[in-house]
Enzyme design. Structure first.
Site, PDB file in Angstrom:
ATOM      1  N   TYR A  28       0.822  -1.684   0.500  1.00  0.00           N
ATOM      2  CA  TYR A  28      -0.010   0.026   0.072  1.00  0.00           C
ATOM      3  C   TYR A  28       0.554   0.960   0.221  1.00  0.00           C
ATOM      4  O   TYR A  28       2.256   1.509   0.416  1.00  0.00           O
ATOM      5  CB  TYR A  28      -0.758   0.079   1.376  1.00  0.00           C
ATOM      6  CG  TYR A  28      -0.406   0.464   2.512  1.00  0.00           C
ATOM      7  CD1 TYR A  28      -0.159   1.613   2.728  1.00  0.00           C
ATOM      8  CD2 TYR A  28      -0.054  -0.543   2.838  1.00  0.00           C
ATOM      9  CE1 TYR A  28       0.170   1.933   4.347  1.00  0.00           C
ATOM     10  CE2 TYR A  28       0.573  -0.358   4.662  1.00  0.00           C
ATOM     11  CZ  TYR A  28       0.842   0.813   4.845  1.00  0.00           C
ATOM     12  OH  TYR A  28       1.172   1.372   6.266  1.00  0.00           O
ATOM     13  N   CYS A  29      -0.009   2.390  -0.245  1.00  0.00           N
ATOM     14  CA  CYS A  29       0.741   3.874  -0.098  1.00  0.00           C
ATOM     15  C   CYS A  29       0.040   4.606   0.071  1.00  0.00           C
ATOM     16  O   CYS A  29      -1.390   4.404   0.789  1.00  0.00           O
ATOM     17  CB  CYS A  29       1.458   4.255  -1.398  1.00  0.00           C
ATOM     18  SG  CYS A  29       0.473   4.268  -2.873  1.00  0.00           S
ATOM     19  N   SER A  30      -0.050   5.545  -0.244  1.00  0.00           N
ATOM     20  CA  SER A  30      -1.044   6.535   0.160  1.00  0.00           C
ATOM     21  C   SER A  30      -2.859   6.520  -0.641  1.00  0.00           C
ATOM     22  O   SER A  30      -3.813   6.595   0.126  1.00  0.00           O
ATOM     23  CB  SER A  30      -1.081   8.204  -0.379  1.00  0.00           C
ATOM     24  OG  SER A  30       0.061   8.693   0.142  1.00  0.00           O
TER      25      SER A  30
END
Length: 164
Positions: free
Chosen positions: A96-98
């Site tokens: 995941y990221c933002s």
């Protein structure tokens, strides 16, 4: 792909003209790494071991991250380092990221390195927090803070406290 992301960061108004998260992710992602919803990840975490990798940069991770998520970064991500740590290429991995853009690119690298069960968290940590799931800070203490990178990108975080 790094050039596309760099341009998005320099000119965030170009990347945020979309009205929905689906539109944003459709614009930047190819779905080369299948999505997993935040609800599905929560259920998966309860049922079996899954490796969760945070592909944001260290200042973002230090503000908050998913509990037990491992920092891997984006700019200096190394699939070789992950291969050294995770020997079983069939291990379930969620990146995941933002919002899910950088994490797709990291997921692609993991797949190229031979990992077979890689998924991208749809909407990233923003969607996680928007669904009111907990995040922790660098001391592993629950927090409401989420690093949103910039004000234009921050519009996608609707719950919690925005940190720039």
């Amino acid at each position: 792909m790094k050039l596309v992301f760099a341009l998005m960061m320099l000119f965030p108004f170009l990347g945020n003209a979309q009205k929905t998260l689906d539109e944003l992710l459709t614009k930047y992602n190819s779905r080369s790494v299948p999505y997993i919803s935040v609800e599905e990840l929560r259920m998966l975490q309860m049922k079996k071991d899954v490796v969760v990798l945070d592909s944001r940069e260290e200042p973002e991770y230090n503000v908050s991250h998913l509990s037990k998520a491992q920092f891997v970064g984006y700019n200096n991500f190394s699939a070789e380092e992950i291969s050294e740590k995770i020997k079983d290429k069939n291990t379930p991995i969620v990146v995941y990221c933002s919002l899910g853009i950088r994490s797709e690119q990291v997921g692609e690298k993991l797949k190229k390195a031979g990992f077979t069960d890689v998924q991208n968290l749809y909407g990233g940590i923003f969607e996680w927090k928007n669904k009111e799931f907990p995040v922790v800070d660098s001391l592993n203490v629950e927090t409401q803070k989420v690093h949103v990178f910039s004000k234009p990108w921050g519009k996608w975080l609707t719950k919690g406290e925005k940190v720039y």
